[in-house]
Design an enzyme around this catalytic site. Structure first.
Site, PDB file in Angstrom:
ATOM      1  N   ALA A  63      -1.553   7.288  -6.218  1.00 55.34           N
ATOM      2  CA  ALA A  63      -1.511   7.942  -7.530  1.00 55.34           C
ATOM      3  C   ALA A  63      -0.740   6.991  -8.451  1.00 55.34           C
ATOM      4  CB  ALA A  63      -0.782   9.266  -7.413  1.00 55.34           C
ATOM      5  N   GLY A 102      -2.332   8.273  -2.463  1.00 54.12           N
ATOM      6  CA  GLY A 102      -3.469   9.000  -3.029  1.00 54.12           C
ATOM      7  C   GLY A 102      -4.780   8.268  -2.818  1.00 54.12           C
ATOM      8  N   GLU A 105      -5.929   9.272   0.395  1.00 50.08           N
ATOM      9  CA  GLU A 105      -6.322  10.690   0.338  1.00 50.08           C
ATOM     10  C   GLU A 105      -7.714  10.854  -0.256  1.00 50.08           C
ATOM     11  OE1 GLU A 105      -2.380  11.735  -1.459  1.00 50.08           O
ATOM     12  OE2 GLU A 105      -2.608  13.469  -0.166  1.00 50.08           O
ATOM     13  N   GLU A 125       4.231   7.789   0.806  1.00 53.46           N
ATOM     14  CA  GLU A 125       4.904   8.658  -0.157  1.00 53.46           C
ATOM     15  C   GLU A 125       6.367   8.925   0.204  1.00 53.46           C
ATOM     16  OE1 GLU A 125       1.892   8.985   0.984  1.00 53.46           O
ATOM     17  OE2 GLU A 125       0.511   9.769  -0.534  1.00 53.46           O
TER      18      GLU A 125
HETATM   19  N1  T1G Z   1       1.432   3.460  -9.458  1.00 51.96           N
HETATM   20  C1  T1G Z   1       1.691   2.767 -10.587  1.00 51.96           C
HETATM   21  N2  T1G Z   1       1.943   1.428 -10.605  1.00 51.96           N
HETATM   22  C2  T1G Z   1       1.917   0.795  -9.417  1.00 51.96           C
HETATM   23  C3  T1G Z   1       1.662   1.458  -8.197  1.00 51.96           C
HETATM   24  C4  T1G Z   1       1.404   2.850  -8.254  1.00 51.96           C
HETATM   25  N3  T1G Z   1       1.122   3.556  -7.156  1.00 51.96           N
HETATM   26  N4  T1G Z   1       1.720   0.527  -7.194  1.00 51.96           N
HETATM   27  C5  T1G Z   1       2.002  -0.649  -7.778  1.00 51.96           C
HETATM   28  N5  T1G Z   1       2.125  -0.499  -9.101  1.00 51.96           N
HETATM   29  C6  T1G Z   1       2.374  -1.553 -10.085  1.00 51.96           C
HETATM   30  C7  T1G Z   1       3.759  -2.151  -9.930  1.00 51.96           C
HETATM   31  O1  T1G Z   1       4.710  -1.387 -10.655  1.00 51.96           O
HETATM   32  C8  T1G Z   1       3.541  -3.527 -10.524  1.00 51.96           C
HETATM   33  O2  T1G Z   1       3.521  -3.350 -11.926  1.00 51.96           O
HETATM   34  C9  T1G Z   1       2.112  -3.871 -10.097  1.00 51.96           C
HETATM   35  O3  T1G Z   1       1.483  -2.617  -9.817  1.00 51.96           O
HETATM   36  C10 T1G Z   1       2.068  -4.741  -8.871  1.00 51.96           C
HETATM   37  O4  T1G Z   1       2.876  -4.072  -7.878  1.00 51.96           O
HETATM   38  C11 T1G Z   1      -0.502  12.099  -4.707  1.00 51.96           C
HETATM   39  C12 T1G Z   1       2.010  11.157  -4.639  1.00 51.96           C
HETATM   40  C13 T1G Z   1       0.285  -1.744  -3.624  1.00 51.96           C
HETATM   41  C14 T1G Z   1       1.560  -2.889  -1.800  1.00 51.96           C
HETATM   42  O5  T1G Z   1       3.637   4.125  -2.941  1.00 51.96           O
HETATM   43  O6  T1G Z   1       3.444  -0.519  -2.317  1.00 51.96           O
HETATM   44  O7  T1G Z   1      -0.067   8.371  -4.173  1.00 51.96           O
HETATM   45  O8  T1G Z   1       5.174  -5.172 -12.393  1.00 51.96           O
HETATM   46  O9  T1G Z   1       4.544  -5.929  -7.618  1.00 51.96           O
HETATM   47  O10 T1G Z   1       3.690  -6.847  -4.238  1.00 51.96           O
HETATM   48  O11 T1G Z   1      -0.187  11.712  -2.449  1.00 51.96           O
HETATM   49  O12 T1G Z   1       2.649  -2.173  -5.276  1.00 51.96           O
HETATM   50  O13 T1G Z   1       2.733  -5.576 -12.693  1.00 51.96           O
HETATM   51  O14 T1G Z   1       3.933  -4.046 -14.261  1.00 51.96           O
HETATM   52  O15 T1G Z   1       4.367  -4.061  -5.883  1.00 51.96           O
HETATM   53  O16 T1G Z   1       1.127  -6.977  -4.537  1.00 51.96           O
HETATM   54  C15 T1G Z   1       1.724   6.020  -3.207  1.00 51.96           C
HETATM   55  C16 T1G Z   1       3.189   1.608  -4.109  1.00 51.96           C
HETATM   56  C17 T1G Z   1       2.003   6.486  -4.594  1.00 51.96           C
HETATM   57  C18 T1G Z   1       2.165   2.284  -3.211  1.00 51.96           C
HETATM   58  C19 T1G Z   1       1.128  -4.041  -3.972  1.00 51.96           C
HETATM   59  N6  T1G Z   1       1.477   4.592  -3.212  1.00 51.96           N
HETATM   60  N7  T1G Z   1       2.826   0.226  -4.371  1.00 51.96           N
HETATM   61  O17 T1G Z   1       2.262  -4.862  -3.804  1.00 51.96           O
HETATM   62  O18 T1G Z   1       2.495  -5.768  -6.152  1.00 51.96           O
HETATM   63  S1  T1G Z   1       2.424   8.189  -4.623  1.00 51.96           S
HETATM   64  C20 T1G Z   1       2.514   3.747  -3.116  1.00 51.96           C
HETATM   65  C21 T1G Z   1       3.035  -0.733  -3.430  1.00 51.96           C
HETATM   66  C22 T1G Z   1       0.974   8.953  -4.197  1.00 51.96           C
HETATM   67  C23 T1G Z   1      -0.243  11.026  -3.682  1.00 51.96           C
HETATM   68  C24 T1G Z   1       1.079  10.371  -3.793  1.00 51.96           C
HETATM   69  C25 T1G Z   1       2.732  -2.137  -3.862  1.00 51.96           C
HETATM   70  C26 T1G Z   1       1.416  -2.688  -3.293  1.00 51.96           C
HETATM   71  P1  T1G Z   1       3.852  -4.613 -12.892  1.00 51.96           P
HETATM   72  P2  T1G Z   1       3.695  -4.964  -6.849  1.00 51.96           P
HETATM   73  P3  T1G Z   1       2.397  -6.212  -4.636  1.00 51.96           P
END
Ligand code: T1G
Length: 698
Positions: A63, A102, A105, A125
């Site tokens: 998400a 998400g 999901e 999450e």
């Molecule tokens: N939402 C918004 N922005 C995100 C994002 C996300 N989920 N994931 C990454 N970004 C942005 C980050 O801020 C950065 O922004 C750019 O993307 C590159 O990220 C309902 C509630 C995918 C392994 O927890 O683990 O889904 O600096 O530097 O090293 O059940 O990003 O370019 O402006 O980390 O290549 C669950 C979180 C969300 C994954 C990539 N998902 N992200 O790593 O790049 S909650 C996560 C990561 C959810 C649902 C629930 C990593 C990555 P900017 P980065 P990276």
């Protein structure tokens, strides 16, 4: 703005292609795009099957975390997943990259899943203090069983495509032809397969409940998201799907509202915002003489604790390192330190023998400074002695190749003096690593006013190549971290003067979530280090200066290394008991200053230090030393063990409000005027009823 979702039609197959770089996060626009494309595909009689895929680096990685805390926008992700699953035409998900949260999901709501063989799949999450809130807690156990589902959700760790296929999370694997493979499969698929109807992993209720009970027993009662995850997976067994999904929704809302999730989400973005230096938008890195990278060879001066740690970090990143030490003895000691690190890695199985020796082949140790005439960056890691550093920068200025960056690992020397000594000020900056340098993510880049921006970009590139988190600081002594540390220690010493003991202060911060308190840390790092620095500076004129640490050092009590400091340590022990002689010196100092000791609660001690850090953080942002408040938070979390799930002092301040913080500091200021020099930015924030977060997008 380009529409983030496209619908392509080919041979009766509709492909819903998501394009929302960088990670295809499931933002409101993406969810609306998917919904629109789904409706169009379902109402198009020529379409017999639907593929959900994504362009770019990855299938949705979750998400859109940046939308949390804002008013919910339709369609919600859970609703969208339910609509995908309820499709009367088969839906296939083509997975690649990091399919997380998400994103996974959505994939589990599809009827079939095919993954590129390099795909990582996870439900992380929990790392944000949340749980899968779009049906994941109900669909994962149905697809992979209770144990794997709980493992994925409680650890947040991703699994490989192979593992996913083995446990039934994906139906097949593909190579780079993933999209074509899935389209071809879709063309011959006629059966829908709603995940909610899969019951093979729910048949043995007794075994399922035993696993739930076993997991629940391992959890800390206060671990909200972890306990909610187990409750939701239990509901997947005991309740019909829709009822279980409603329980999940409620649980997700509770977690989203928790301070732990707010802190973890704040930290997630703070760690990604900090490396956004203004120089990166102005220019690129320095040109290099040879090699494809911004840095292809590193020189290091000094093979002590820090120099060796920095060398290991560079070697681990595959960079050739030339390390200069004084005399054969120095070279041998450095080689022993670095060699021992790789030896330990092999013994513990962290690396193979081959990896250890490969790293060491990239290491050149020498006593000849002239060997540093070709590297792209040279890092000086000598002891904190300004004259020694000054002389070294004078020499390096004449040896380092034209265009090489000269970085000092200094903690608190004046970088301008080193710039001047080098004769090439535009090349000189600070790269302040935190010990142990090969493990700590945080590196402060101290940027002098007149340094060449390209040199900053090169230093920044090196820290990213080492897998570290660079934080920008003006090149003022102590940068961000050590100024925050000194302010905290000064405040803690005042508390001792007024009646607290080191153990009370340490316990108060440990119960707040710090791994260690400030006095334990000083005992560990050695009281003589701070003593040497204080003796090199003019005497502190403050009448309420606590001279206890100086008295202790005069008595030869340097902490763990001498078995005696704030605590007394039994032979080989790292945990000590309060040093009665220290307490005697403290009581004497209070008497000499006419102070009657008063009692403090843990809360009072903790709040006193928190208020100090907020005020100091506001001062650092207000003076431009730190770029933004969340950088101060990132430094406190990654430099000094501030609990990451609390986000940092500046986030804490926003939760109290700067207005309240100022009021509380003004009360303390009346009691101890010389300790509280209120930062103008804090006054500004309070007057405007603003929040420090307002400044984080700087
Ligand atoms: N939402 C918004 N922005 C995100 C994002 C996300 N989920 N994931 C990454 N970004 C942005 C980050 O801020 C950065 O922004 C750019 O993307 C590159 O990220 C309902 C509630 C995918 C392994 O927890 O683990 O889904 O600096 O530097 O090293 O059940 O990003 O370019 O402006 O980390 O290549 C669950 C979180 C969300 C994954 C990539 N998902 N992200 O790593 O790049 S909650 C996560 C990561 C959810 C649902 C629930 C990593 C990555 P900017 P980065 P990276």
């Amino acid at each position: 703005m380009k529409h983030p979702v496209r619908l392509e039609r080919q041979n009766g197959v509709a492909v819903i292609a998501i394009e929302n770089p960088p990670v295809n996060a499931l933002s409101t626009a993406v969810r609306r795009g998917i919904l629109g494309a789904l409706h169009a595909a379902l109402s198009d009689d020529t379409i017999t099957a639907i593929v959900i895929a994504a362009n770019g680096k990855t299938f949705p990685a979750g998400a859109d975390i940046s939308e949390f805390g804002q008013p919910a926008q339709e369609p919600s992700l859970p609703e969208l997943c339910d609509l995908i699953e309820a499709s009367h035409k088969p839906v296939l998900a083509a997975l690649h990259g990091t399919v997380l949260g998400g994103g996974l999901e959505v994939a589990m709501a599809a009827h079939y899943r095919v993954a590129h063989d390099q795909t990582q799949l996870g439900l992380p999450e929990i790392l944000l203090g949340l749980l899968p809130g779009a049906g994941g807690t109900q669909r994962a156990p149905r697809l992979v069983g209770v144990d794997m589902a709980l493992d994925m959700m409680l650890t947040g760790k991703p699994i490989t495509a192979d593992q996913a296929q083995r446990i039934g999370l994906v139906d097949g694997l593909a190579g780079d032809d993933l999209r074509d493979v899935v389209k071809a499969l879709a063309a011959e698929t006629r059966e829908v397969r709603p995940t909610r109807d899969q019951r093979q992993h729910l048949l043995d209720g007794k075994q399922f409940m035993a696993r739930i009970a076993a997991r629940r027993a391992q959890l800390r009662p206060k671990a909200l998201a972890e306990n909610k995850i187990v409750d939701c997976v239990e509901a997947a067994l005991l309740l019909p799907f829709d009822a279980g999904r409603d329980i999940e929704r409620e649980a997700f809302t509770d977690c989203l509202a928790s301070p732990v999730s707010a802190g973890l989400r704040h930290s997630f973005f703070a760690e990604r915002r900090a490396p956004k230096f203004p120089e990166l938008t102005q220019t690129g890195p320095r040109p290099v003489n040879s090699g494809p990278l911004p840095v292809n060879a590193v020189g290091i001066v000094g093979g002590g604790l820090m120099g060796s740690g920095i060398a290991i970090a560079c070697l681990d990143a595959g960079l050739p390192v030339t390390l200069v030490e004084q005399g054969e003895d120095g070279v041998t000691k450095a080689l022993d330190r670095i060699g021992a690190h790789y030896q330990r890695g092999v013994e513990t199985g962290r690396i193979t023998e081959a990896q250890g020796s490969a790293a060491l082949t990239h290491l050149t140790l020498t006593t000849t400074l002239d060997a540093l005439n070709a590297q792209d960056i040279i890092i000086e890691a000598l002891p904190e002695d300004l004259e020694l550093k000054q002389e070294m920068f004078r020499k390096l200025g004449g040896i380092a190749r034209y265009g090489a960056v000269l970085a000092s690992n200094t903690s608190y020397q004046d970088v301008a003096v080193l710039q001047q000594a080098s004769g090439r000020p535009g090349d000189v900056l600070a790269l302040h690593f935190f010990a142990p340098a090969h493990r700590m993510k945080l590196v402060e880049i101290g940027v002098p006013r007149n340094v060449d921006p390209q040199a900053v970009v090169t230093a920044h590139a090196l820290t990213k190549m080492l897998g570290k988190m660079p934080v920008r600081s003006a090149a003022v002594p102590g940068f961000i971290g050590n100024q925050m540390l000194v302010a905290g220690r000064r405040a803690a010493d005042r508390l001792l003067l007024d009646g607290a003991t080191p153990a009370q202060v340490d316990n108060a911060l440990r119960s707040f979530g710090f791994p260690m308190g400030p006095y334990q840390i000083q005992d560990m790092s050695g009281l003589d280090i701070g003593w040497a620095r204080r003796r090199a500076q003019p005497e502190d004129p403050d009448p309420r200066y606590l001279s206890l640490a100086d008295r202790m050092c005069e008595a030869g009590w340097f902490g763990q290394k001498t078995g005696k400091g704030y605590y007394v340590y039994a032979e080989g022990e790292r945990h000590g008991v309060p040093n009665p002689d220290m307490l005697h010196l403290l009581a004497e100092e209070r008497r000499a200053k006419g102070i009657t000791a008063r009692k403090f609660t843990d809360r009072q001690l903790r709040d006193h230090l928190l208020l100090t850090w907020v005020n100091e953080g506001a001062r650092l942002v207000g003076t431009g030393t730190a770029t933004r408040p969340s950088d101060v938070d990132a430094v406190m979390v990654h430099g000094f063990g501030y609990p990451r799930w609390r986000g940092g002092p500046m986030l804490d301040a926003d939760q109290t409000t700067p207005f309240q913080i100022l009021r509380r500091i003004e009360i303390l200021q009346k009691e101890d005027p010389s300790l509280w020099d209120i930062a103008p930015l804090l006054r500004e924030m309070a007057a405007e009823r603003g929040k420090f977060a307002d400044l984080n997008e700087a």
